[in-house]
Design a protein around this motif. Structure first.
Motif, PDB file in Angstrom:
ATOM      1  N   ILE A 201       1.008  -1.190   0.073  1.00 22.37           N
ATOM      2  CA  ILE A 201      -0.418   0.295   0.177  1.00 22.37           C
ATOM      3  C   ILE A 201       1.180   1.344  -0.074  1.00 22.37           C
ATOM      4  CG2 ILE A 201      -0.130   0.154   2.415  1.00 22.37           C
ATOM      5  CD1 ILE A 201      -2.956   1.087   2.316  1.00 22.37           C
ATOM      6  N   PHE A 223      -4.637  -2.323   7.883  1.00 18.63           N
ATOM      7  CA  PHE A 223      -3.786  -2.226   6.346  1.00 18.63           C
ATOM      8  C   PHE A 223      -2.734  -4.058   6.055  1.00 18.63           C
ATOM      9  CE2 PHE A 223       0.036  -3.440   3.441  1.00 18.63           C
ATOM     10  CZ  PHE A 223      -0.862  -3.376   2.713  1.00 18.63           C
ATOM     11  N   LEU A 265      -3.815  -0.185  -3.777  1.00 16.11           N
ATOM     12  CA  LEU A 265      -3.187  -1.637  -2.634  1.00 16.11           C
ATOM     13  C   LEU A 265      -2.764  -1.897  -3.804  1.00 16.11           C
ATOM     14  CD1 LEU A 265      -5.854  -0.240  -1.341  1.00 16.11           C
ATOM     15  CD2 LEU A 265      -5.020  -2.373  -0.110  1.00 16.11           C
TER      16      LEU A 265
END
Length: 392
Positions: A201, A223, A265
């Protein structure tokens, strides 16, 4: 007429002829560490000002009648030296100013008259004041240095640099603050190896300061957890959306929590020469191929940044693209693409990187940072986060 390789949308494709392999956009050569030469800083020039003031005072005295005094030059010298120089230099400057005061009176042979005593007392008083100013400034510098060390440690904790090699991929990351005295901002990056592949990310939180740092911590924490648990990359994006929504509610409103985060992402499945991308309102990644060709990984449909679900929600749709051996995936924040030169022109990574080859991700990022500094005259208006992943 034959179409230029750069005329079509999406840039030059693999197999197209490479114009200028290995060099790309022309520019002066840079040292191996990616830094470039700079002109002397104003601070360095200012340090020479005390000497110039004393010399100027002596010259002023030589060229003017006796009724004129050069004391303003001599008193200004230690005051200028105080905030810019060490204690010893400030003391020597004050001593030199006193010697110069005696010297100009000796030229007229007046002896210890009232004017000499007055001027010596004035210069000595100002010199002592300059020493006191120097100590206060040095104390402030030590406190600022301590604050910088704390900020840098906090950045390492919130935004640790990923390992140079993860699951067979070569990886490099760089964070460049817009100001030299700021180590932490709203840009972020993270890499996580998971059962579903290596997941990456890069994002940019709206705002600055501690609120942005708090949002960065929430996004990266969510994340890492989601990257391990979610089987699909779209599920990771949804988890990030929910994490920001929860934090915004806990902090009494979305405006209290910086509002939104643009993010891209990427997923690199184990054993497959592909990459999957979910883009939430972020600059699209670039794929640099081993032959110098370049592709921009543009999403099928534009999507809102994370944290803006109140305006509407649409299912995330990942794009899939080839990621062959020797290629490098470059993800970045808008601090790179929105860096301006003196004429207001943006730095265009697509145009600057087309047709170029780099031996490894670290070299790529070092060259990018150096070129952006040169393009923007040494500093940028926004922080810049860069992450490069190369498939050997």
């Amino acid at each position: 007429m034959e179409e230029s390789p750069y005329a079509r949308a999406g840039g030059r494709l693999p197999g197209d002829p490479v114009p200028d392999p290995g060099t790309g956009h022309p520019g002066p050569p840079l040292p191996p560490d990616g830094r470039h030469g700079r002109r002397p800083a104003p601070r360095t020039l200012a340090r020479a000002l005390p000497v110039l003031l004393i010399a100027g005072g002596i010259l002023y005295d030589l060229l003017t009648p006796r009724v004129f005094t050069a004391v303003p030059f001599f008193t200004a010298a230690p005051l200028v030296a105080a905030p810019l120089s060490a204690l010893r230099t400030t003391l020597l400057t004050g001593l030199a100013a006193l010697v110069a005061t005696f010297a100009v009176h000796a030229r007229f042979g007046t002896g210890a008259d009232a004017s000499l005593v007055t001027e010596v007392v004035t210069v000595a008083t100002v010199a002592l004041l300059a020493v006191a100013i120097n100590r206060v400034v040095r104390l402030g510098d030590r406190r600022l240095a301590s604050a910088r060390e704390i900020a840098e440690a906090a950045q390492r904790a919130v935004l640790p640099e990923p390992a140079a090699r993860i699951a067979g991929f070569d990886i490099a990351a760089r964070y460049e603050a817009a100001r030299k005295d700021a180590f932490i901002g709203g840009d972020l990056y993270a890499v996580q190896d998971s059962p579903h592949g290596v997941r990456v990310i890069v994002g940019d939180v709206r705002g600055k300061g501690l609120g942005a740092v708090a949002a960065v911590a929430v996004v990266i924490g969510a994340f890492r957890e989601a990257a391990e648990q979610e089987s699909a990359l779209e599920g990771v994006a949804e988890r990030l959306e929910r994490a920001l929504a929860r934090e915004g509610t806990r902090r009494d409103g979305v405006d209290a929590f910086e509002g939104f985060t643009t993010a891209v992402l990427a997923e690199l499945p184990h054993g497959a020469d592909t990459v999957r991308i979910v883009n939430r309102g972020h600059p699209p990644p670039l794929m640099l191929h081993a032959d110098g060709s370049l592709r921009c990984l543009i999403p099928y449909e534009p999507a809102l940044p994370l944290g803006m679900s109140d305006l509407g929600r649409w299912p995330d749709r990942a794009i899939e693209s080839a990621f062959p051996g020797g290629a490098t995936l470059l993800l970045y924040t808008d601090g790179l693409s929105e860096a301006r030169d003196a004429h207001g022109r943006f730095y265009d990574p697509w145009r600057r990187l087309a047709g170029r080859r780099f031996p490894d991700p670290r070299t790529l990022l070092a060259r990018l940072v150096a070129e952006v500094r040169r393009h923007s005259g040494g500093g940028t208006e926004d922080d810049m986060a860069l992450l490069a992943v190369r498939r050997p």
